[in-house]
Design an enzyme around this catalytic site. Structure first.
Site, PDB file in Angstrom:
ATOM      1  CE  LYS A  47      -0.224  -0.093   5.053  1.00  0.00           C
ATOM      2  NZ  LYS A  47      -0.919  -0.695   6.195  1.00  0.00           N
ATOM      3  CE1 TYR A 281      12.566  32.839   4.989  1.00  0.00           C
ATOM      4  CE2 TYR A 281      12.274  30.462   5.027  1.00  0.00           C
ATOM      5  CZ  TYR A 281      12.337  31.651   4.319  1.00  0.00           C
ATOM      6  OH  TYR A 281      12.177  31.645   2.965  1.00  0.00           O
TER       7      TYR A 281
HETATM    8  C1  LIG Z   1      -0.256  -1.861   6.739  1.00  0.00           C
HETATM    9  C2  LIG Z   1      -0.895  -3.141   6.990  1.00  0.00           C
HETATM   10  C3  LIG Z   1      -0.135  -4.293   7.168  1.00  0.00           C
HETATM   11  C4  LIG Z   1       1.371  -4.274   7.236  1.00  0.00           C
HETATM   12  O1  LIG Z   1       1.751  -3.751   8.488  1.00  0.00           O
HETATM   13  P1  LIG Z   1       3.310  -3.566   8.827  1.00  0.00           P
HETATM   14  O2  LIG Z   1       3.330  -3.203  10.257  1.00  0.00           O
HETATM   15  O3  LIG Z   1       3.778  -2.472   7.935  1.00  0.00           O
HETATM   16  O4  LIG Z   1       3.960  -4.858   8.533  1.00  0.00           O
HETATM   17  C5  LIG Z   1      -0.791  -5.502   7.292  1.00  0.00           C
HETATM   18  N1  LIG Z   1      -2.139  -5.557   7.257  1.00  0.00           N
HETATM   19  C6  LIG Z   1      -2.900  -4.457   7.097  1.00  0.00           C
HETATM   20  C7  LIG Z   1      -4.364  -4.597   7.071  1.00  0.00           C
HETATM   21  C8  LIG Z   1      -2.315  -3.216   6.970  1.00  0.00           C
HETATM   22  O5  LIG Z   1      -3.074  -2.139   6.833  1.00  0.00           O
END
Ligand SMILES: *Cc1c(COP(=O)(O)O)cnc(C)c1O
Length: 406
Positions: A47, A281
């Site tokens: 993702k 700044y």
């Molecule tokens: C992001 C996610 C993962 C992976 O989690 P990590 O801690 O990055 O390994 C697994 N399952 C779902 C549903 C997620 O949203």
């Protein structure tokens, strides 16, 4: 092997800074993680554009390294995988359930498995599946305490009953049951065992309702490393495949994992300033003695957090120097100290990368601003070119690579 991802990127554009992605690190990390689980299936979670590493590049690398499932939140990313020729099973878990959704329709046509967490979603999926003349393949999601997606346990019996009916109608096929743990990143937390017990009860209820889900899956990275009893039929690995720390107490290096992504930029100016010079700044930093300052051409438009000033060290010519003064939109300053011998314009400044090479890690940057490495990496702007340093598959010819992997 080197390949610059964006075709419009010229070597000159890369001079303002670049993101390097070492795909062989992702490949090695997946192989190391697979050694740590007896689960028959391994999902690489890609993702968020592959956690900022590049969706399709990570997907191809992951499949070549032995991931037999891919996971995305958004349907659009799952569809993009199919359009890139990737054929392994893909699960997506975030969508707006609407009967007129062209995205859901396209995802189902592309054989994307979708998460199902409510009777409302079920009705929409079943309706679209009826039009398509083929069942929607779903993974029922239990909300075991995260209060995000999925059905709460009091709504579960109705969901499984309706899912069973839809299976008998041929509009839905329940391939999996899953949950995501509220305490996923704290493997020892008692909330995990309680959630897993609730999950097992939910599986029994589904079976009692006549469903036969083949894939039960619960664990993300931290629990892959720490809680083998939570692995079930498949694990879902995100952070760890990128070499990022999945939990504060889990150092990726201890598990043979290394970061794949680094951010570097050339030093574009070195100047000597007298004592009492205000920097950036509002002069939040003022020199107390004559100092050398260096200018780095990256700023918050590139995703460099403003909060990083004074809290991290940048590696230049084998030295580690602090970020000084407010980070600007396109640039920030580093304090090269009272003596800049050996540091010159054009030298590479590594902001973060693999700590084995002496640089800070993305996790160090995350900790410095009260967050984690994944937030740092995900915020690196798309305008920075991604350069793929090496790969588990041949990069230059995508089509060929796709057929190798498929
Ligand atoms: C992001 C996610 C993962 C992976 O989690 P990590 O801690 O990055 O390994 C697994 N399952 C779902 C549903 C997620 O949203």
């Amino acid at each position: 092997m080197r390949r610059i991802a964006q075709s419009e990127t010229t070597p000159e554009a890369a001079l303002s800074g670049q993101v390097s992605v070492d795909l062989s690190a992702i490949s090695d990390n997946i192989k190391a993680l697979k050694q740590r689980t007896a689960a028959p299936h391994f999902m690489a979670v890609i993702k968020g554009n592959g956690y900022g590493h590049g969706l399709v590049d990570v997907a191809r690398t992951a499949v070549a390294a032995g991931a037999d499932w891919l996971g995305t939140a958004q349907l659009n990313e799952a569809i993009a995988l199919r359009q890139a020729g990737i054929t392994v099973p893909v699960l997506s878990w975030l969508y707006l359930a609407s009967q007129t959704s062209a995205t859901i329709r396209e995802a189902l046509e592309y054989d994307v498995d979708v998460s199902l967490g409510s009777v409302g979603q079920l009705e929409v999926l079943a309706g679209i599946a009826r039009q398509l003349g083929r069942p929607a393949v779903v993974h029922l999601e239990l909300d075991s305490g995260l209060s995000r997606g999925g059905a709460r346990k009091e709504d579960w019996p109705e969901l499984v009953a309706q899912a069973r009916k839809a299976e008998q109608d041929g509009t839905v096929l329940v391939r999996g049951i899953w949950t995501h743990l509220a305490w996923a990143d704290v493997p020892a937390h008692p909330g995990n065992a309680a959630a897993v017990a609730e999950f097992e009860e939910a599986v029994r209820e589904a079976q009692a309702a006549g469903l036969d889900p083949q894939l039960r899956h619960v664990s993300s990275s931290a629990n892959i490393l720490d809680r083998p009893e939570f692995h079930f039929d498949m694990v879902r690995a995100g952070l760890a495949i990128y070499g990022l720390a999945p939990a504060d107490h889990l150092d990726p290096a201890d598990f043979g994992l290394r970061p794949a992504l680094s951010v570097a930029a050339p030093l574009v100016m070195v100047k000597k300033v007298p004592a009492g010079t205000g920097v950036s700044y509002e002069h939040q930093a003022i020199t107390h003695e004559p100092r050398y300052l260096g200018l780095i051409p990256l700023g918050y438009a590139d995703g460099i957090p403003k909060g990083i000033s004074g809290r991290t060290l940048v590696q230049i010519a084998g030295r580690k120097v602090p970020v000084i003064g407010k980070v600007c939109m396109d640039q920030f300053m580093v304090d090269l100290g009272p003596d800049a011998t050996g540091i010159e314009v054009g030298h590479t400044a590594v902001l973060f990368g693999d700590p084995a090479g002496g640089a800070a890690s993305a996790d160090d940057w995350g900790a410095a601003i009260g967050s984690h490495g994944d937030e740092i990496i995900n915020r690196i702007a798309p305008r920075l070119p991604r350069v793929y340093e090496s790969g588990a598959y041949e990069c230059p010819d995508y089509q060929e690579a796709a057929s190798d992997v498929a």
